[in-house]
Design an enzyme around this catalytic site. Structure first.
Site, PDB file in Angstrom:
ATOM      1  N   GLY A  65      -2.345  11.514  -4.139  1.00  0.00           N
ATOM      2  CA  GLY A  65      -2.948  10.268  -4.610  1.00  0.00           C
ATOM      3  C   GLY A  65      -2.794   9.185  -3.562  1.00  0.00           C
ATOM      4  O   GLY A  65      -2.704   9.456  -2.365  1.00  0.00           O
ATOM      5  N   SER A  66      -2.724   7.953  -4.033  1.00  0.00           N
ATOM      6  CA  SER A  66      -2.693   6.814  -3.113  1.00  0.00           C
ATOM      7  C   SER A  66      -1.296   6.621  -2.512  1.00  0.00           C
ATOM      8  O   SER A  66      -0.287   7.066  -3.075  1.00  0.00           O
ATOM      9  CB  SER A  66      -3.098   5.553  -3.867  1.00  0.00           C
ATOM     10  OG  SER A  66      -2.185   5.318  -4.916  1.00  0.00           O
TER      11      SER A  66
ATOM     12  N   VAL B  76       1.098   4.497  -4.951  1.00  0.00           N
ATOM     13  CA  VAL B  76       1.725   5.249  -6.048  1.00  0.00           C
ATOM     14  C   VAL B  76       2.671   6.307  -5.470  1.00  0.00           C
ATOM     15  O   VAL B  76       3.757   6.540  -6.007  1.00  0.00           O
ATOM     16  CB  VAL B  76       0.665   5.871  -6.978  1.00  0.00           C
ATOM     17  CG1 VAL B  76       1.325   6.721  -8.059  1.00  0.00           C
ATOM     18  CG2 VAL B  76      -0.181   4.776  -7.634  1.00  0.00           C
ATOM     19  N   GLY B  77       2.275   6.915  -4.352  1.00  0.00           N
ATOM     20  CA  GLY B  77       3.127   7.929  -3.720  1.00  0.00           C
ATOM     21  C   GLY B  77       4.505   7.380  -3.389  1.00  0.00           C
ATOM     22  O   GLY B  77       5.518   8.061  -3.574  1.00  0.00           O
TER      23      GLY B  77
ATOM     24  N   GLU C 155       0.830  14.065  -0.796  1.00  0.00           N
ATOM     25  CA  GLU C 155      -0.432  14.137  -0.049  1.00  0.00           C
ATOM     26  C   GLU C 155      -1.149  12.828  -0.348  1.00  0.00           C
ATOM     27  O   GLU C 155      -1.620  12.614  -1.463  1.00  0.00           O
ATOM     28  CB  GLU C 155      -1.281  15.322  -0.515  1.00  0.00           C
ATOM     29  CG  GLU C 155      -0.663  16.681  -0.237  1.00  0.00           C
ATOM     30  CD  GLU C 155      -0.681  17.077   1.234  1.00  0.00           C
ATOM     31  OE1 GLU C 155      -1.230  16.329   2.073  1.00  0.00           O
ATOM     32  OE2 GLU C 155      -0.116  18.135   1.550  1.00  0.00           O
TER      33      GLU C 155
ATOM     34  N   CYS D  79      -9.824  12.356   1.119  1.00  0.00           N
ATOM     35  CA  CYS D  79      -8.688  11.891   1.918  1.00  0.00           C
ATOM     36  C   CYS D  79      -8.871  12.233   3.388  1.00  0.00           C
ATOM     37  O   CYS D  79      -8.316  11.565   4.251  1.00  0.00           O
ATOM     38  CB  CYS D  79      -7.402  12.499   1.386  1.00  0.00           C
ATOM     39  SG  CYS D  79      -7.498  14.285   1.244  1.00  0.00           S
TER      40      CYS D  79
ATOM     41  N   GLU E  21      -8.194   2.433   3.963  1.00  0.00           N
ATOM     42  CA  GLU E  21      -8.962   3.549   3.426  1.00  0.00           C
ATOM     43  C   GLU E  21      -9.968   3.001   2.415  1.00  0.00           C
ATOM     44  O   GLU E  21      -9.586   2.535   1.344  1.00  0.00           O
ATOM     45  CB  GLU E  21      -8.010   4.536   2.742  1.00  0.00           C
ATOM     46  CG  GLU E  21      -8.705   5.763   2.218  1.00  0.00           C
ATOM     47  CD  GLU E  21      -7.765   6.709   1.496  1.00  0.00           C
ATOM     48  OE1 GLU E  21      -6.955   6.247   0.666  1.00  0.00           O
ATOM     49  OE2 GLU E  21      -7.851   7.925   1.750  1.00  0.00           O
TER      50      GLU E  21
HETATM   51  P1  NAD Z   1      -3.668   7.226  -7.596  1.00  0.00           P
HETATM   52  O1  NAD Z   1      -2.493   7.170  -6.725  1.00  0.00           O
HETATM   53  O2  NAD Z   1      -4.111   6.019  -8.287  1.00  0.00           O
HETATM   54  O3  NAD Z   1      -3.457   8.326  -8.750  1.00  0.00           O
HETATM   55  C1  NAD Z   1      -3.125   9.666  -8.449  1.00  0.00           C
HETATM   56  C2  NAD Z   1      -2.452  10.291  -9.663  1.00  0.00           C
HETATM   57  O4  NAD Z   1      -1.193   9.647  -9.867  1.00  0.00           O
HETATM   58  C3  NAD Z   1      -3.210  10.148 -10.973  1.00  0.00           C
HETATM   59  O5  NAD Z   1      -3.092  11.313 -11.727  1.00  0.00           O
HETATM   60  C4  NAD Z   1      -2.489   8.981 -11.645  1.00  0.00           C
HETATM   61  O6  NAD Z   1      -2.605   9.012 -13.042  1.00  0.00           O
HETATM   62  C5  NAD Z   1      -1.062   9.249 -11.218  1.00  0.00           C
HETATM   63  N1  NAD Z   1      -0.190   8.079 -11.288  1.00  0.00           N
HETATM   64  C6  NAD Z   1      -0.515   6.772 -11.221  1.00  0.00           C
HETATM   65  N2  NAD Z   1       0.585   5.991 -11.353  1.00  0.00           N
HETATM   66  C7  NAD Z   1       1.628   6.834 -11.484  1.00  0.00           C
HETATM   67  C8  NAD Z   1       3.029   6.641 -11.643  1.00  0.00           C
HETATM   68  N3  NAD Z   1       3.577   5.423 -11.693  1.00  0.00           N
HETATM   69  N4  NAD Z   1       3.810   7.751 -11.750  1.00  0.00           N
HETATM   70  C9  NAD Z   1       3.302   8.977 -11.674  1.00  0.00           C
HETATM   71  N5  NAD Z   1       1.984   9.217 -11.546  1.00  0.00           N
HETATM   72  C10 NAD Z   1       1.156   8.163 -11.436  1.00  0.00           C
HETATM   73  O7  NAD Z   1      -4.823   7.860  -6.671  1.00  0.00           O
HETATM   74  P2  NAD Z   1      -6.358   8.085  -7.026  1.00  0.00           P
HETATM   75  O8  NAD Z   1      -7.038   6.776  -6.991  1.00  0.00           O
HETATM   76  O9  NAD Z   1      -6.478   8.957  -8.252  1.00  0.00           O
HETATM   77  O10 NAD Z   1      -6.798   8.991  -5.789  1.00  0.00           O
HETATM   78  C11 NAD Z   1      -7.241   8.479  -4.598  1.00  0.00           C
HETATM   79  C12 NAD Z   1      -6.174   8.579  -3.528  1.00  0.00           C
HETATM   80  O11 NAD Z   1      -5.697   9.918  -3.381  1.00  0.00           O
HETATM   81  C13 NAD Z   1      -6.684   8.201  -2.151  1.00  0.00           C
HETATM   82  O12 NAD Z   1      -5.784   7.369  -1.489  1.00  0.00           O
HETATM   83  C14 NAD Z   1      -6.785   9.541  -1.436  1.00  0.00           C
HETATM   84  O13 NAD Z   1      -6.737   9.461  -0.042  1.00  0.00           O
HETATM   85  C15 NAD Z   1      -5.653  10.280  -2.005  1.00  0.00           C
HETATM   86  N6  NAD Z   1      -5.836  11.724  -1.811  1.00  0.00           N
HETATM   87  C16 NAD Z   1      -5.063  12.390  -0.906  1.00  0.00           C
HETATM   88  C17 NAD Z   1      -5.253  13.752  -0.680  1.00  0.00           C
HETATM   89  C18 NAD Z   1      -4.417  14.516   0.299  1.00  0.00           C
HETATM   90  O14 NAD Z   1      -4.345  15.741   0.167  1.00  0.00           O
HETATM   91  N7  NAD Z   1      -3.773  13.889   1.264  1.00  0.00           N
HETATM   92  C19 NAD Z   1      -6.227  14.439  -1.388  1.00  0.00           C
HETATM   93  C20 NAD Z   1      -6.993  13.711  -2.301  1.00  0.00           C
HETATM   94  C21 NAD Z   1      -6.779  12.360  -2.502  1.00  0.00           C
END
Ligand code: NAD
Length: 453
Positions: A205-206, A209-210, A227, A261, A354
Site C-alpha cells: 500500500g502507501s 500507512v506502511g 511493498e 506502483c 507518486e
Molecule cells: P493504502 O495504504 O491506503 O491502503 C492499503 C491497504 O492498507 C488497504 O487494504 C487499507 O485498508 C489498509 N490500511 C489502511 N490503513 C491501515 C492501518 N492503519 N492499518 C492496517 N491497514 C491499513 O494504499 P492504497 O491507496 O490502497 O494503494 C495505493 C498504494 O499502494 C500506492 O502508494 C501504491 O504505490 C502502493 N502499491 C505498492 C505495490 C508494491 O508492490 N510496491 C503494489 C501495489 C500498490
C-alpha cells in the site's frame, strides 16, 4: 458498510459489510485454530491442495476477471491476466512444500541441521490497485510454507478476493486456512497488526500507512514486509532505438490508468534527442485506446474513484507544461486522459510525488551521470527501465540506479518467479521468486550430539 461503485459507469454495484473489531478477531481466531493441522499436512498433500486451488482458480478466470472489471474498472485484458496470475503463483508455490528443505552444516561432535518452521498466522493487507495478484503474491508462498492466512482486501475492491476464499474451500483447503476479511484499514487492517496471534504482516500500500504498520509491528517485534509506492524512471539514452523506446513508453506509465506502483512516471530523455523523442511519443500516446474496460481492445480504463480522480487532477493545478494529452470518454465514470508534461524539472512536485494516475513527467538530462543522479534523487526505488544499445552502459546504469526491479530495452512487468521489491521508501523485504516462502518461516537450528556416552 462500504458502497461499491463501478468506476467506468459510476453506478453502485453493491455493498459489503465492514468487519467489526470482534469479527476481525474471530477471523484471526479461526486462522489460529486451523494452524496446527495445516502445518502438519504432509508436504505432498499440501502441494496437491495448492495445485487443486490453482486449478479451481483457472476454471474461474473469466468470472474473477469480470468481477475485477466491474469493481476496479480494470480492462478485461488486464483482469484476465491478473486472475491467471493468481493461478500461476499458486502453481509455482505448490512446488514449495516438498522442496522447503533446510541444511546440514558440518560441526564437530554431532550433526547440525536447520528447519524452516512456519510462522503460524500471516496477515496479508492488500491495496485496491491490483487486488488479485497482490493477494496471490502474499497468500501463496505463506500457505505453501505451512502458515494460515488472514487476508484483508482494500475497502474499495473486496469482491474478487472474497470469491477467492470460496474457491479455496471448493478446492478442499480446510476451513480457517484462508480467511478473507473485508473491512476498513483502521479496524480490520489494524487488528492484523496488533493481534498477538498474527506472526507476520505482509503489507502492500502507501508509504504513509506502511510506516504506521511497521511501527505497530515493532511493538511486538512482529515480522513485516512492505511493498510501498514508486516514482520509477524510464531512462532513454540518445543511442537507444528511439522508435521502440517511444512505442513502449506510454503503457509503461498508463497501464492500469497509472495506478501501478511500478509505473514509469518519470521519463528521462537525453537532451540531444529530446525534441525528436517527444515527436515520436505524441502519436504513441494519442493511440492509447481509453474507454469501456469490457471492450477487449481497450488499453486503459478509468481511475478507481471520484476522490482519487480529484487527487490526480490536483497535480495539474498551476502546471503549465502540458505538452499533449490522449483521449478519454466524457460522461459518467472516473475518466482521466493520458497526460504528458514536458519539459519538467526534477524538483517539481509532479516529478517527486507518486501521482498514481496517467500523468507522465518528461525530464531532460545531459549525460549518463546526470541521468543516474536524477533517477536516484527520489525517496522511492521500486522499478525502472533503461534504453540504450550500449551494453556496458546498460549494465553500468542498471547497477547504479537504486531500485529493486529494472529492465533494459523493455518494460517487463513483474514475473512471479523472480524477486520483487523496493529500495528506500519503496519497501522492505522481497516477494515472489524462489526464496519467498522462506520469508514466511523462521529458521531453526538443531544440534544433535553424536558423542558416545
Ligand atoms: P493504502 O495504504 O491506503 O491502503 C492499503 C491497504 O492498507 C488497504 O487494504 C487499507 O485498508 C489498509 N490500511 C489502511 N490503513 C491501515 C492501518 N492503519 N492499518 C492496517 N491497514 C491499513 O494504499 P492504497 O491507496 O490502497 O494503494 C495505493 C498504494 O499502494 C500506492 O502508494 C501504491 O504505490 C502502493 N502499491 C505498492 C505495490 C508494491 O508492490 N510496491 C503494489 C501495489 C500498490
Amino acid at each position: 458498510m462500504t458502497t461499491l461503485v463501478d468506476p467506468s459507469t459510476a453506478e453502485v454495484i453493491g455493498t459489503v459489510a465492514d468487519a467489526t473489531e470482534e469479527e476481525a478477531a474471530a477471523a484471526v481466531g479461526r486462522a489460529a485454530a486451523a494452524s496446527p493441522a495445516w502445518r502438519a499436512v504432509a508436504p505432498a498433500d499440501r502441494a496437491r491442495l495448492l495445485r487443486r486451488f490453482a486449478e479451481v482458480v483457472d476454471s474461474h478466470v473469466e468470472e474473477l476477471a469480470a468481477i475485477e472489471v466491474r469493481n476496479a474498472g480494470h480492462t478485461v485484458g488486464n483482469a484476465r491476466w491478473e486472475a491467471g496470475n493468481v493461478r500461476d503463483v499458486l502453481h509455482y508455490y505448490a512446488a514449495t512444500p516438498e522442496r522447503l528443505s533446510g541444511r546440514q552444516i558440518p560441526v564437530p561432535g554431532g550433526v547440525d541441521v536447520t528447519f524452516h518452521e512456519p510462522l503460524g498466522v500471516v496477515g496479508v493487507i492488500v491495496p485496491w490497485n491490483f487486488p488479485l495478484p497482490i493477494a496471490g503474491w502474499g497468500m501463496a508462498p505463506a500457505l505453501a510454507a505451512g502458515n494460515t492466512v488472514v487476508l484483508k482486501p482494500a475497502e474499495l475492491t473486496p469482491l474478487s478476493t472474497l470469491r477467492l476464499a470460496e474457491l479455496a474451500l471448493e478446492a478442499g483447503l480446510p476451513e480457517g486456512v484462508l480467511e478473507v476479511l473485508a473491512g476498513t484499514g483502521a479496524v480490520a487492517g489494524w487488528r492484523l497488526v496488533t493481534d498477538e496471534r498474527v506472526a507476520k504482516v505482509c503489507f502492500t500500500g502507501s508509504v504513509a500507512v506502511g510506516k504506521r504498520v511497521m511501527a505497530g509491528c515493532a511493538e511486538q517485534v512482529k515480522r513485516v514486509t512492505l511493498e510501498l509506492g514508486g516514482k520509477s524512471a524510464n531512462i532513454v539514452f540518445a543511442d537507444a532505438d528511439l522508435e521502440r523506446a517511444a512505442a513502449g513508453a506510454p503503457m509503461a506509465v498508463f497501464d492500469n490508468a497509472g495506478q501501478d506502483c511500478c509505473a514509469r512516471s518519470r521519463l528521462l530523455v537525453q537532451r540531444s534527442v529530446f525534441d525528436r523523442f517527444l515527436s515520436l511519443l505524441e502519436p504513441a500516446v494519442q493511440a492509447v485506446v481509453v474507454g469501456d474496460p469490457r471492450d477487449p481492445p481497450t488499453q486503459m480504463g478509468p481511475l478507481i474513484s471520484e476522490a482519487h480522480r480529484a487527487r490526480v487532477a490536483g497535480y495539474l493545478e498551476g502546471v503549465t507544461s502540458v505538452a499533449f494529452r490522449g483521449r478519454a470518454p466524457e460522461g459518467p465514470g472516473w475518466w482521466f486522459p493520458p497526460t504528458v508534461l514536458a519539459p519538467v524539472s526534477p524538483g517539481e512536485r509532479v516529478a517527486r510525488e507518486e501521482v498514481f494516475g496517467p500523468v507522465l513527467a518528461v525530464i531532460p538530462f545531459e549525460d549518463e551521470s546526470e541521468a543516474v543522479a536524477i533517477a536516484n534523487d527520489s525517496r522511492y526505488g521500486l522499478s525502472g527501465s533503461i534504453w540504450t544499445e550500449n551494453l556496458g552502459r546498460a549494465l553500468r546504469v542498471s547497477r547504479a540506479v537504486e531500485a529493486g526491479n529494472l529492465s533494459v530495452n523493455s518494460h517487463s512487468s513483474v514475473r512471479y518467479w523472480t524477486p520483487f521489491g523496493g529500495f528506500k521508501e519503496s519497501g522492505l523485504g522481497r516477494e515472489l521468486g524462489p526464496d519467498a516462502p522462506e520469508g514466511f518461516t523462521e529458521t531453526k537450528n538443531v544440534f544433535i550430539s553424536t558423542e558416545a556416552p
